[in-house]
Design a protein around this motif. Structure first.
Motif, PDB file in Angstrom:
ATOM      1  N   VAL A 123      -9.510   2.761  13.685  1.00 19.47           N
ATOM      2  CA  VAL A 123      -9.589   4.117  13.106  1.00 19.47           C
ATOM      3  C   VAL A 123      -8.197   4.719  12.971  1.00 19.47           C
ATOM      4  O   VAL A 123      -7.848   5.278  11.921  1.00 19.47           O
ATOM      5  CB  VAL A 123     -10.487   5.012  13.986  1.00 19.47           C
ATOM      6  N   LEU A 124      -7.387   4.617  14.029  1.00 17.61           N
ATOM      7  CA  LEU A 124      -6.031   5.151  13.977  1.00 17.61           C
ATOM      8  C   LEU A 124      -5.208   4.454  12.899  1.00 17.61           C
ATOM      9  O   LEU A 124      -4.503   5.112  12.110  1.00 17.61           O
ATOM     10  CB  LEU A 124      -5.358   4.996  15.348  1.00 17.61           C
ATOM     11  N   ALA A 125      -5.305   3.122  12.870  1.00 14.21           N
ATOM     12  CA  ALA A 125      -4.563   2.371  11.854  1.00 14.21           C
ATOM     13  C   ALA A 125      -5.053   2.731  10.451  1.00 14.21           C
ATOM     14  O   ALA A 125      -4.258   2.825   9.503  1.00 14.21           O
ATOM     15  CB  ALA A 125      -4.714   0.871  12.104  1.00 14.21           C
ATOM     16  N   GLY A 126      -6.370   2.951  10.293  1.00 15.95           N
ATOM     17  CA  GLY A 126      -6.911   3.305   8.987  1.00 15.95           C
ATOM     18  C   GLY A 126      -6.420   4.649   8.500  1.00 15.95           C
ATOM     19  O   GLY A 126      -6.078   4.805   7.317  1.00 15.95           O
ATOM     20  N   ILE A 127      -6.360   5.645   9.398  1.00 17.36           N
ATOM     21  CA  ILE A 127      -5.897   6.981   9.012  1.00 17.36           C
ATOM     22  C   ILE A 127      -4.421   6.944   8.622  1.00 17.36           C
ATOM     23  O   ILE A 127      -4.022   7.455   7.564  1.00 17.36           O
ATOM     24  CB  ILE A 127      -6.133   7.981  10.154  1.00 17.36           C
ATOM     25  N   VAL A 128      -3.610   6.323   9.479  1.00 22.03           N
ATOM     26  CA  VAL A 128      -2.175   6.233   9.182  1.00 22.03           C
ATOM     27  C   VAL A 128      -1.943   5.404   7.927  1.00 22.03           C
ATOM     28  O   VAL A 128      -1.120   5.755   7.065  1.00 22.03           O
ATOM     29  CB  VAL A 128      -1.416   5.637  10.383  1.00 22.03           C
ATOM     30  N   GLY A 129      -2.697   4.290   7.791  1.00 19.32           N
ATOM     31  CA  GLY A 129      -2.543   3.448   6.609  1.00 19.32           C
ATOM     32  C   GLY A 129      -2.929   4.168   5.330  1.00 19.32           C
ATOM     33  O   GLY A 129      -2.279   3.989   4.279  1.00 19.32           O
ATOM     34  N   ALA A 130      -3.988   4.990   5.372  1.00 18.05           N
ATOM     35  CA  ALA A 130      -4.405   5.740   4.188  1.00 18.05           C
ATOM     36  C   ALA A 130      -3.327   6.727   3.768  1.00 18.05           C
ATOM     37  O   ALA A 130      -3.064   6.900   2.562  1.00 18.05           O
ATOM     38  CB  ALA A 130      -5.715   6.462   4.472  1.00 18.05           C
ATOM     39  N   ILE A 131      -2.686   7.378   4.747  1.00  7.93           N
ATOM     40  CA  ILE A 131      -1.620   8.327   4.424  1.00  7.93           C
ATOM     41  C   ILE A 131      -0.430   7.604   3.804  1.00  7.93           C
ATOM     42  O   ILE A 131       0.135   8.036   2.786  1.00  7.93           O
ATOM     43  CB  ILE A 131      -1.191   9.093   5.691  1.00  7.93           C
ATOM     44  N   VAL A 132      -0.046   6.488   4.409  1.00  9.72           N
ATOM     45  CA  VAL A 132       1.092   5.716   3.886  1.00  9.72           C
ATOM     46  C   VAL A 132       0.797   5.206   2.483  1.00  9.72           C
ATOM     47  O   VAL A 132       1.658   5.263   1.575  1.00  9.72           O
ATOM     48  CB  VAL A 132       1.422   4.552   4.837  1.00  9.72           C
ATOM     49  N   LEU A 133      -0.420   4.710   2.271  1.00 10.66           N
ATOM     50  CA  LEU A 133      -0.797   4.202   0.948  1.00 10.66           C
ATOM     51  C   LEU A 133      -0.764   5.315  -0.087  1.00 10.66           C
ATOM     52  O   LEU A 133      -0.286   5.108  -1.220  1.00 10.66           O
ATOM     53  CB  LEU A 133      -2.188   3.580   1.013  1.00 10.66           C
ATOM     54  N   ALA A 134      -1.265   6.513   0.278  1.00 10.95           N
ATOM     55  CA  ALA A 134      -1.244   7.628  -0.668  1.00 10.95           C
ATOM     56  C   ALA A 134       0.180   7.998  -1.054  1.00 10.95           C
ATOM     57  O   ALA A 134       0.460   8.349  -2.204  1.00 10.95           O
ATOM     58  CB  ALA A 134      -1.959   8.832  -0.054  1.00 10.95           C
ATOM     59  N   VAL A 135       1.096   7.917  -0.091  1.00 11.65           N
ATOM     60  CA  VAL A 135       2.489   8.240  -0.370  1.00 11.65           C
ATOM     61  C   VAL A 135       3.155   7.152  -1.212  1.00 11.65           C
ATOM     62  O   VAL A 135       4.014   7.433  -2.066  1.00 11.65           O
ATOM     63  CB  VAL A 135       3.259   8.449   0.957  1.00 11.65           C
ATOM     64  N   MET A 136       2.735   5.908  -1.043  1.00 14.12           N
ATOM     65  CA  MET A 136       3.362   4.802  -1.751  1.00 14.12           C
ATOM     66  C   MET A 136       2.807   4.592  -3.164  1.00 14.12           C
ATOM     67  O   MET A 136       3.391   3.844  -3.951  1.00 14.12           O
ATOM     68  CB  MET A 136       3.185   3.514  -0.940  1.00 14.12           C
ATOM     69  N   LEU A 137       1.686   5.231  -3.484  1.00 13.14           N
ATOM     70  CA  LEU A 137       1.086   5.029  -4.812  1.00 13.14           C
ATOM     71  C   LEU A 137       2.042   5.335  -5.967  1.00 13.14           C
ATOM     72  O   LEU A 137       2.099   4.574  -6.941  1.00 13.14           O
ATOM     73  CB  LEU A 137      -0.194   5.873  -4.935  1.00 13.14           C
ATOM     74  N   PRO A 138       2.815   6.462  -5.915  1.00 14.85           N
ATOM     75  CA  PRO A 138       3.770   6.697  -7.009  1.00 14.85           C
ATOM     76  C   PRO A 138       4.793   5.579  -7.167  1.00 14.85           C
ATOM     77  O   PRO A 138       5.187   5.226  -8.282  1.00 14.85           O
ATOM     78  CB  PRO A 138       4.444   8.015  -6.598  1.00 14.85           C
ATOM     79  N   THR A 139       5.238   5.018  -6.047  1.00 12.49           N
ATOM     80  CA  THR A 139       6.204   3.917  -6.111  1.00 12.49           C
ATOM     81  C   THR A 139       5.592   2.706  -6.801  1.00 12.49           C
ATOM     82  O   THR A 139       6.242   2.052  -7.637  1.00 12.49           O
ATOM     83  CB  THR A 139       6.659   3.542  -4.692  1.00 12.49           C
ATOM     84  N   PHE A 140       4.328   2.405  -6.477  1.00  9.70           N
ATOM     85  CA  PHE A 140       3.651   1.272  -7.118  1.00  9.70           C
ATOM     86  C   PHE A 140       3.511   1.501  -8.623  1.00  9.70           C
ATOM     87  O   PHE A 140       3.705   0.582  -9.427  1.00  9.70           O
ATOM     88  CB  PHE A 140       2.269   1.074  -6.489  1.00  9.70           C
ATOM     89  N   GLU A 141       3.214   2.734  -9.021  1.00 11.14           N
ATOM     90  CA  GLU A 141       3.066   3.049 -10.442  1.00 11.14           C
ATOM     91  C   GLU A 141       4.392   2.896 -11.172  1.00 11.14           C
ATOM     92  O   GLU A 141       4.457   2.356 -12.294  1.00 11.14           O
ATOM     93  CB  GLU A 141       2.532   4.475 -10.604  1.00 11.14           C
ATOM     94  N   MET A 142       5.475   3.361 -10.518  1.00 11.96           N
ATOM     95  CA  MET A 142       6.792   3.265 -11.148  1.00 11.96           C
ATOM     96  C   MET A 142       7.239   1.804 -11.252  1.00 11.96           C
ATOM     97  O   MET A 142       7.818   1.395 -12.275  1.00 11.96           O
ATOM     98  CB  MET A 142       7.815   4.082 -10.336  1.00 11.96           C
TER      99      MET A 142
END
Length: 407
Positions: free
Chosen positions: A379-398
């Motif tokens: 659960v902890l890894a999922g919450i932190v991972g979801a936040i990191v993924l949301a922040v990294m999405l613009p980088t993936f798009e670029m």
């Protein structure tokens, strides 16, 4: 005239609570003491939640220390050491200054000819009604060594079961606090610095990223509200406890919590069975035993059923009738109590029930711990991972569009 709420213990060791009118705290205390009550709590009914309760009756002793004291006292007395010398010896080696002082005073009273049960009854916050009544029964019957051993076994099993339940519930609490701390730190210090470059480029950010940024902005702007939100449940519970039916509602909700409610339910049944068996064996009168048991189950809802059983017994009914019609007591428990009541072996049947549920609580806590540890990490890894993924999405798009961000 001011009204005062009080909790007290009568000379028989039975706890109860009520209200009375008096001109002052001192007058309220004097009136209760004249009636022979030992006051454990006294509070002005008009005081708010922010006012502190005034407590009496002496310090409290840790369960672990008291459990060890019972076992050592039983061992010393069985070895032939007199009760006075046993109490004095235990007082000398006691680490707790408060408990050492109380035992010293108890030993001094015993040297003047007072029975230990009478001397100990002056400290109801340390020596429970169960301890005093069983000790008194042993003194009267002459089976003090057997009664001391039963008290030692009772408190050892009670302490072991309680610690097992605590150990199962501590890990989720710690992981929950850790999750809140990690997410808050990320929102306060990591996210604002990382997304600043994307905002300055005027990019159309994905929805998950915008949601994370919105939460981060709110936490940065209103960080002082976080302690209020964290403490709000505790404050609401404290306010609810002030309501006449508040403790009942709270304990009912505890029993209905998924998984943990079942664990607390089994613990309450085990505590009821062990306590009732010990008091019945000590030949404590049935009505008095039920009154004592209802106050030590640790759950007001279960205690209410026991009180109903006591009232039914006064009316000439069977002791098992209220238990039979309550969802809190499984059919197996009621059936064994019924058989014990009819055969005259109620203490033996209750002891078997206590052994069964204590073993069940032990096994359930071990299963919970083995399941919750990896689950909470995920659960902890999922919450932190979801936040990191949301922040990294613009980088993936670029990167997908062939644009490399410049830091």
């Amino acid at each position: 005239m001011p009204k005062f709420m009080y909790k007290a213990v009568n000379p028989s060791g039975m706890p109860f609570k009520g209200t009375l009118e008096a001109q002052s705290f001192q007058q309220a205390m004097d009136e209760l003491k004249r009636e022979g009550y030992w006051i454990t709590e006294l509070m002005d009914q008009s005081q708010s939640i922010l006012h502190r309760e005034i407590k009496f009756g002496g310090p409290k002793v840790k369960v672990q220390q008291f459990t060890l004291f019972c076992r050592q006292l039983a061992t010393l007395y069985k070895s032939g050491v007199s009760m006075v010398d046993s109490v004095k010896a235990l007082a000398d080696q006691m680490e707790s200054k408060e408990f050492r002082g109380i035992l010293t005073e108890v030993a001094a009273s015993m040297q003047q000819g007072t029975q230990m049960s009478e001397a100990a009854s002056k400290y109801p916050t340390v020596f429970s009604g169960i301890f005093i009544n069983m000790l008194r029964a042993g003194e009267i019957s002459g089976n003090l060594d057997e009664m001391l051993n039963r008290l030692a076994v009772f408190y050892e099993k009670e302490h072991y079961t309680r610690e097992k339940v605590k150990s199962a519930m501590v890990y989720p609490v710690i992981m929950g606090i850790l999750t809140v701390v990690v997410v808050t730190l990320m929102m306060l210090f990591v996210i604002p610095n990382y997304v600043a470059s994307f905002q300055s480029m005027g990019l159309q950010l994905p929805l998950p990223t915008r949601m994370v940024i919105a939460v981060s902005d709110w936490i940065v702007s209103y960080w002082y509200a976080i302690p209020v939100i964290v403490l709000a449940p505790s404050l609401l519970l404290a306010l609810l406890k002030r309501h006449p039916k508040g403790p009942y509602w709270i304990d009912y909700a505890k029993l209905r919590i998924p998984i943990f409610g079942k664990l607390l339910h089994k613990q309450a049944i085990a505590r009821f069975s062990r306590t009732f068996s010990s008091l019945f064996t000590a030949a404590i009168p049935m009505l008095q035993a039920l009154s004592l048991v209802s106050s030590v189950t640790g759950n007001v809802v279960v205690g209410k059923v026991i009180e109903d059983a006591r009232d039914g017994l006064v009316g000439g009914k069977s002791i098992t009738d209220p238990f039979r019609h309550s969802w809190l007591f499984p059919p197996m428990v009621v059936q064994m109590m019924s058989v014990g009541e009819q055969s005259g072996a109620l203490d033996t049947m209750l002891e078997k029930v206590a052994d069964f549920y204590e073993a069940d609580v032990d096994a359930m806590t071990d299963r919970l711990k083995s399941m919750l540890e990896p689950l909470m990490i995920v659960v902890l890894a999922g919450i932190v991972g979801a936040i990191v993924l949301a922040v990294m999405l613009p980088t993936f798009e670029m990167m997908k569009n062939g644009v490399v961000p410049i830091n």
